[in-house]
Structure formats: C-alpha cells, structure tokens
Design an enzyme around this catalytic site. Structure first.
Site, PDB file in Angstrom:
ATOM      1  N   GLY A 225      -0.526  -4.191   0.199  1.00 37.29           N
ATOM      2  CA  GLY A 225      -1.969  -3.988   0.311  1.00 37.29           C
ATOM      3  C   GLY A 225      -2.516  -3.345  -0.945  1.00 37.29           C
ATOM      4  N   THR A 227      -3.820  -0.548  -3.748  1.00 36.91           N
ATOM      5  CA  THR A 227      -3.243   0.644  -4.363  1.00 36.91           C
ATOM      6  C   THR A 227      -3.763   1.908  -3.697  1.00 36.91           C
ATOM      7  OG1 THR A 227      -2.927  -0.466  -6.488  1.00 36.91           O
ATOM      8  CG2 THR A 227      -3.055   1.931  -6.530  1.00 36.91           C
ATOM      9  N   ALA A 228      -5.048   1.939  -3.364  1.00 38.94           N
ATOM     10  CA  ALA A 228      -5.627   3.136  -2.731  1.00 38.94           C
ATOM     11  C   ALA A 228      -4.942   3.434  -1.399  1.00 38.94           C
ATOM     12  CB  ALA A 228      -7.123   2.935  -2.520  1.00 38.94           C
ATOM     13  N   THR A 229      -4.726   2.414  -0.585  1.00 36.15           N
ATOM     14  CA  THR A 229      -4.049   2.625   0.695  1.00 36.15           C
ATOM     15  C   THR A 229      -2.586   2.963   0.491  1.00 36.15           C
ATOM     16  OG1 THR A 229      -5.574   1.080   1.775  1.00 36.15           O
ATOM     17  CG2 THR A 229      -3.533   1.583   2.928  1.00 36.15           C
ATOM     18  N   GLY A 230      -1.958   2.338  -0.517  1.00 36.88           N
ATOM     19  CA  GLY A 230      -0.560   2.642  -0.807  1.00 36.88           C
ATOM     20  C   GLY A 230      -0.337   4.102  -1.146  1.00 36.88           C
ATOM     21  N   GLU A 247       4.028  -2.733  -2.236  1.00 33.95           N
ATOM     22  CA  GLU A 247       3.600  -3.831  -3.108  1.00 33.95           C
ATOM     23  C   GLU A 247       2.083  -3.795  -3.115  1.00 33.95           C
ATOM     24  OE1 GLU A 247       1.834  -6.842  -4.341  1.00 33.95           O
ATOM     25  OE2 GLU A 247       2.612  -7.891  -2.576  1.00 33.95           O
TER      26      GLU A 247
END
EC number: 1.2.1.3
Length: 484
Positions: A225, A227-230, A247
């Site tokens: 998903g 980058t912010a959620t990662g 990823e």
C-alpha cells in the site's frame, strides 16, 4: 465442491462462512453505485480467527512440503475453473477492463503455481567436521496477516497467500474495504482444500488493520500500500516486535536513450505509464526522453494514447483500454495533480482537468510536456492517468534527476545499446529495473523497494525466506571433556 454464489459474500473464519451484524459495500467505480453487502469483522471475529490459526499451525507447520504444494495446486485448479466469474468480479470492484481483469486472474494462478512448484528449503550445512556439525534450517514464522491493496486485489493477495502457505504458515488475509469481493470469494472457493484455520479471510473497516498490527498473537505483517500507511504499520508493529514486510509507493522513472525508435518504444512506454489507469505501483510515473528524439517520441506517445478507448467497464465490453479510477479518495487525489499542473500553466499536450462526474470515476489520460522538476506532477505519485514527459541531454544529469526522490521501487531504461542500458540501470536507486520493456512484474522475480518504497521484499524463491525464521543447530559429535 458446491457452486459458489458470486453475489453473496462472507468472512471465512475457522473454515466456515461467517456473516456479521454490521455490513458495508464497495462501489462500482464505473457507475458510482453500491455493490454487494459484505460483513465487517467484529473484535470477536478477529479473536476467533487468530485462535483458529493458532490451533491449526501446530499440525500445518509439520505437514510435508509436498503436501502443502499439492494443496496449492488444488487451489490453482479451483481458481482456474472460476476464472471467468472472478474476472467479472474484478471488473466490478476495481473498474478495470474485462481483458485486464482476466489477465489479473491469470497472474494470480501463476503465483499459486510458481510457489507450489518451488523445491523445499533445504537444511544448509555450515560446517561438518570430526567435532561439529553446524546446520541452519528455515522454519515457518507462525500466523501471517496479509494486508492487501485495492488496485490489484487478487494477484497481490495471492503472492502473500501462496508463499505463506507453502512455507508452513497460517495466513489471515485482509482485503481493502474498497475491493473485498475477489479475495473473500477465493477464500470461500478453496476452504475445502485446507484444514480449518490455515487460510482465513476477514473484511473490516479502518480499524481492522491496526488491530492486526497490535495483536500479540500475529507473528508477521505483510503489507502492500501507500508509504504513509506503511509507516503507521511499522510503528504499530514495534510494540510486539513483529516481523514486517512493506511494499510501498514509488515514483518510478523511465529513461529513453536517443538510439531507440520512437515508433516502437513510445507505445510501450505509454502502456507502462497508463496501465490500469496509472494505478500500478511500478508504473513509469516520470518519463525522461533524450532531446534528440523528444519531439517525435512525444508525438507518437500522444497519438498512441489518443487511440485508446477510455470508458466505464461494468458492461464487460471488450476493447476498453482504460477504465475509471477505483474510488472517490483516489479520484480526488488525481484531480489535485491536474489542478496543480493547470494552475502552474504546464503544457498539457493531451488531456485536461477532469470535471467531477456523478456517474463514474473516469479520468481521461493526460500527458504533460516538460513541467519543472520541482512540480507536483514530477515529485508526487498521482497513482492515476497523468504522466510528465521531460527532456534530457546529459547521462549523469538524467540519472541524478531519476534518483531525486524519496522512493525507489522501480524504473526502466530503453536503449539499443545494452551495455549503455545496463550502465544506466546499475545507477538507478530502485529495487527493480526493466531494460527495453515496460514494467512487467513476475512471480519468479523478487520485488523490493529502496528508500521509502519498502522494508524487505517478496516474490521469487528469495521471497519464501521472508515467511521463515532461521534456526541454527550446533551438534557436537562427542561430549565436551571438561578438564579436572
């Protein structure tokens, strides 16, 4: 196996179909109309699913590799038998053209087959002499939570599911609430193959992902998903020191050298940029064309995209190249990129800012010629059908521009001189580079991101290791004699 109802959806917990007291539904992006009801997992559902996985893991992890392979091949066969219906489901929930939905199902089948045909992870002998045998074995991690995105909901879930299961883990897959249908239906179709608790699927709201990340009995999170959620997932997993694979997003550059034929290469670059309406993590989101061929290349690329049919997809019509953006949130993000370029007086050689439509999430493709390097359309990831095409002259300069980003997921280099292409590719700071091809991820090729495009990687034989934990055994062949 009983026939499945493709208009009724359940969570799959402990081998059983589970409805729920609360439901929500996806939206058909071609019509903006609601799709089928789907249950929202309660805390009790999550707890029961995790308990079921814990109970199943003890025996599943000790089954033979060959037995697990056979079950994955059975799942592959079931998916193949339901290919047409699954493709229609993907078209409804994602909005992709029916032929591309069929392609996604084929790729999902390929992921099952690739992982099912991998030989076992053998014991590695590190040292073996008269006194000591030192070995390392790979053991399954435990319970894997696979948190999946909405752009390719079936195939990206399958990469996690297949690798988790063949290595002896139990897996709980959480589809995106935007696109829950294909993953839940696949889980339902194959439940008769796996022991209860080995493979489960639960749909939920925005709180389900955080609950998976903080639950002490989940051993690994695999997430695809933004980058912010990662970053939020990584932070949430820190409290229990979970194993994490992320990823994430990318702003991938495609570099076109002056020795290529624009008539051959430009149409391929167009596909790599706009595939799935630009909703592809490894798509070419920035295109750098050498100044000697820039005008011809741009003209061919524009003319290519002009010929594509861009329409709603819900009637399963053949020949559509681009469908709608998948959801309102992404539609609004994409429009911001158009508005920013329009306000900056960028040169739209194709397309213009889309008007809000009450009927669908269609965004006509746009190509922006030579916007400033610091503009949003160059520095941001639109994840939609708007692509900047820029000139370059000096090789070192274009490599610097390509690497001038916080992300590093993919990239492409086009040149008739393979030595030159490889030299440029070796300097691109990204996990995957394609030479003389638009972006075509393969199940046998490991996928990982540099910089803020991810942590760890998946796919390929190397990807099996991320679902394992090593155990080193020191075996002394004779008792150690302690001096008196």
């Amino acid at each position: 196996m009983p026939s499945a109802d493709f208009e009724r959806f359940s969570n799959i917990i402990g081998g059983q179909l589970r409805r729920g007291q609360q439901v929500h539904h996806g939206i058909d992006p071609s019509t903006r109309k609601p799709l089928w009801d789907v249950p929202i997992a309660a805390q009790s559902d999550l707890d029961e699913a995790i308990l079921s996985s814990k109970n199943a893991f003890a025996s599943w992890s000790r089954t033979s590799w060959e037995s697990r392979q056979e079950k994955l091949l059975q799942a592959r066969d079931v998916l193949s038998e339901n290919k047409a219906k699954m493709a229609e489901l993907l078209t409804k929930e994602v909005g992709k053209p029916i032929q591309l939905a069929h392609l996604e199902v084929e790729h999902a089948i390929n992921f099952l087959e690739f992982n099912a045909k991998q030989p076992p992870l053998e014991e590695k002998v590190i040292q073996d002499d008269d006194g000591l045998k030192l070995t390392m074995v790979q053991k399954p991690i435990g319970i894997v939570a696979a948190i999946c995105p909405w752009n390719f909901p079936l195939v990206l879930a399958m990469g996690k599911i297949a690798a988790s299961l063949v290595t002896g883990n139990c897996v709980i897959v959480k589809p995106s609430p935007f696109t829950p249908y294909s993953v839940l239906k696949f889980a339902e179709l194959v439940q008769h193959i796996f022991p209860p608790g080995v493979f489960q699927a639960i749909n939920g709201g925005d709180d389900l992902g955080p609950r998976l990340c903080t639950h002490p009995d989940i051993d690994k999170i695999s997430f695809t998903g933004s980058t912010a959620t990662g970053k939020k997932i990584m932070s949430a997993c820190a409290a229990t020191l979970k194993n994490v694979t992320l990823e994430l997003g990318g702003n991938n550059a495609s570099i076109i050298c002056p020795d290529v034929d624009p008539k051959i290469v430009a149409p391929q670059v167009a596909v790599g940029s706009f595939f799935n309406s630009g909703q592809l993590c490894v798509a070419s989101k920035r295109v750098y064309v050498h100044e000697d061929i820039y005008d011809e290349f741009l003209a061919v690329m524009v003319e290519t995209v002009k010929q594509w049919k861009v329409e709603p997809t819900s009637d399963m019509q053949q020949g559509i190249m681009l469908g709608p953006v998948q959801n309102q949130m992404q539609y609004d993000i994409v429009r911001k990129f158009f508005l920013d370029s329009a306000s900056g007086n960028h040169n739209f050689v194709l397309g213009s800012t889309p008007e809000e439509s009450p009927e669908n999430f269609i965004v006509k493709p746009a190509i922006v010629s030579n916007p400033p390097d610091e503009s949003l359309v160059v520095t941001g990831e639109a994840f939609g059908p708007i692509v900047p095409v820029m000139k370059w002259k000096d090789e070192d300069e274009v490599i610097r521009r390509a690497n001038d980003t916080l992300t590093g997921l993919g990239g492409a280099v086009w040149s008739d001189d393979l030595v030159r292409a490889r030299r440029i590719a070796d300097q691109i700071e990204a996990g995957t580079i394609w030479i003389n091809s638009f972006e075509k991820p393969l199940p046998q090729a490991h996928l990982s991101g540099y910089k803020q495009s991810g942590v760890g990687g998946e796919w390929g034989r190397e990807g099996l290791m991320v679902y394992c934990k090593p155990q080193v055994v020191h075996c002394y062949k004779a008792p150690v004699v302690v001096p008196k």
